[in-house]
Enzyme design. Structure first.
Site, PDB file in Angstrom:
ATOM      1  N   CYS A   1       0.829  -1.212   0.000  1.00  0.00           N
ATOM      2  CA  CYS A   1       0.000   0.000   0.000  1.00  0.00           C
ATOM      3  C   CYS A   1       0.859   1.255   0.000  1.00  0.00           C
ATOM      4  O   CYS A   1       0.509   2.267  -0.611  1.00  0.00           O
ATOM      5  CB  CYS A   1      -0.943  -0.005   1.194  1.00  0.00           C
ATOM      6  SG  CYS A   1      -0.112   0.088   2.799  1.00  0.00           S
TER       7      CYS A   1
ATOM      8  N   HIS B   1      -2.223   1.241   7.289  1.00  0.00           N
ATOM      9  CA  HIS B   1      -2.490   1.296   5.856  1.00  0.00           C
ATOM     10  C   HIS B   1      -2.152   2.674   5.316  1.00  0.00           C
ATOM     11  O   HIS B   1      -2.387   3.690   5.988  1.00  0.00           O
ATOM     12  CB  HIS B   1      -3.967   0.977   5.610  1.00  0.00           C
ATOM     13  CG  HIS B   1      -4.318   0.664   4.193  1.00  0.00           C
ATOM     14  ND1 HIS B   1      -3.548  -0.125   3.374  1.00  0.00           N
ATOM     15  CD2 HIS B   1      -5.403   1.039   3.440  1.00  0.00           C
ATOM     16  CE1 HIS B   1      -4.131  -0.241   2.194  1.00  0.00           C
ATOM     17  NE2 HIS B   1      -5.246   0.459   2.209  1.00  0.00           N
TER      18      HIS B   1
ATOM     19  N   ASN C   1      -8.234   4.423  -2.249  1.00  0.00           N
ATOM     20  CA  ASN C   1      -7.622   3.199  -1.735  1.00  0.00           C
ATOM     21  C   ASN C   1      -6.926   2.455  -2.876  1.00  0.00           C
ATOM     22  O   ASN C   1      -6.996   2.861  -4.037  1.00  0.00           O
ATOM     23  CB  ASN C   1      -8.700   2.323  -1.085  1.00  0.00           C
ATOM     24  CG  ASN C   1      -8.128   1.342  -0.078  1.00  0.00           C
ATOM     25  OD1 ASN C   1      -6.915   1.181   0.067  1.00  0.00           O
ATOM     26  ND2 ASN C   1      -9.001   0.656   0.638  1.00  0.00           N
TER      27      ASN C   1
END
Length: 407
Positions: A162, A311, A332
């Protein structure tokens, strides 16, 4: 001409029959009686053995109980739905993250990620350094997608990359803002080639890192396009070698260059609002523990007492929902089929709530890291945020300041 038209119609019908119609994934309103067999069909799920399929079935059933119960609560401001995570076990869901907070904390506390080398570049006038416009001058809403400087949402898969996706998205947007050209940049360049020499909280790649290391790598090695070094770590495999210097020298993006990055003040909502409004998308760290089944709405389901930052994503704007109030607009890296076409809206409070991150690092923290950390904003959104500084190739350093002062 009539015969030709008829032939084209027949050909199109044949194509439609041959390839079929794409299966529509049900929304949260259509989950009554939804079965595991339907789920397998909708998401093309195949399992290695009957034993694994039974494990997946049980996970699906348990997750569906949670999803249905949540959606029946009239107090909730967001809805849960089915997606590729619905047959996953709790420990598997964690692999969809990859932000290493121990590394972020240690570098922040040591000053290692302070403004150098951009401090001298920006000290004379950029909004990043002088605090931007006053809050009353902020636009009512911001969505950088409408400016044509945001690429399509990508999918990190089963790799804890991520951090690389967040950095890449922020770099793509800043490059577009600086040059007027929107490039799809290589995520794999950062996954494979970005060093994490201190190995704090991970070793880089699919084991996690932070966007700031990607910015530093891009500053020294340049940027590559996706076509030149495509993403190959989808299934969590980063155990391969790459001739990074050769690839970067042969296929580097030449229209712009990374000259540094800026870390926003910790837990400062006004600074984050001003930066995303006037400078562009910002890489942010969040607690995404409860995000996996999000489908739509303004999310407010994180642990605000003890948030666990795990994240890295990208803030592309903010706005206000007529029913559920103010929100942050967040991109995202879990594919466009997740959430609101790959995005989530997080509650934005006038007075942000704060909590204490006390999650143990299980032996992966760096020596001297703080044991606890004050984290503010929904899902900890205000704690660790950064933006790369990009300029058009051949432009003087002053051009960065001119762009900031005239936007």
């Amino acid at each position: 001409m009539t015969a030709l038209r008829f032939a084209l119609v027949v050909f199109c019908l044949c194509l439609s029959t041959s390839f079929g119609v794409a299966k529509a994934i049900p929304t949260w309103r259509e989950l009554e009686g939804y079965s595991f067999e339907e789920y397998k069909d909708h998401f093309s799920k195949q399992y290695e053995s009957p034993k694994e399929e039974e494990v997946r079935r049980q996970a699906f059933d348990a997750n569906m109980v949670k999803i249905r119960a949540h959606n029946q609560d009239p107090e909730k401001t967001w809805k849960m739905g089915v997606n590729r995570f619905t047959d996953r076990l709790p420990h598997e869901l964690r692999s969809a993250n990859g932000y290493q907070k121990s590394l972020g904390k240690s570098r922040r506390s040591s000053g290692q990620l302070s403004l150098a080398p951009v401090d001298k570049l920006l000290a004379s006038g950029s909004r990043l350094m002088r605090g931007g416009k006053p809050a009353m001058s902020l636009p009512y809403e911001v969505d950088w997608r409408q400016n044509g400087v945001v690429t399509a949402v990508k999918n990190q898969g089963q790799c804890g990359s991520c951090w690389a996706f967040a950095a890449t998205a922020a770099l793509e947007s800043q490059l577009a803002i600086a040059t007027g050209e929107l490039y799809v940049l290589s995520v794999q360049e950062f996954v494979s080639c970005t060093p994490n020499e201190r190995k704090c909280g991970g070793t880089g790649g699919c084991s996690g890192s932070i966007p700031q290391l990607a910015y530093e790598h891009a500053q020294s090695a340049g940027l590559m396009e996706e076509w030149a070094y495509s993403y190959v770590s989808f299934h969590g495999n980063d155990n391969f070698t790459a001739d990074c210097p050769r690839l970067q020298a042969a296929d580097a993006v030449t229209v712009g260059e990374v000259v540094g990055h800026y870390d926003l003040p910790t837990n400062d909502q006004e600074a984050l609002l001003e930066t995303v409004a006037f400078e562009g998308p910002v890489a942010i760290s969040v607690d995404a523990t409860e995000w996996h089944f999000y489908e739509e709405g303004v999310f407010d389901g994180c642990n605000q007492v003890n948030p666990d930052l795990n994240h890295a994503v990208v803030l592309v704007g903010y706005g206000s929902d007529p029913k559920h109030g103010d929100y942050w607009l967040v991109r995202n890296s879990w594919s466009p089929s997740w959430g609101e076409r790959g995005y989530i809206r997080l509650r934005r409070e006038t007075t942000p709530r704060c909590g204490i991150d006390v999650t143990p690092e299980h032996g992966t923290a760096c020596e001297g890291d703080p044991k606890e950390q004050k984290v503010c904003g929904t899902c900890g959104i205000l704690f660790d945020n950064s933006i790369p500084i990009v300029r058009r190739s051949g432009a003087s350093k002053d051009s960065v300041l001119k762009r900031a002062s005239t936007e």
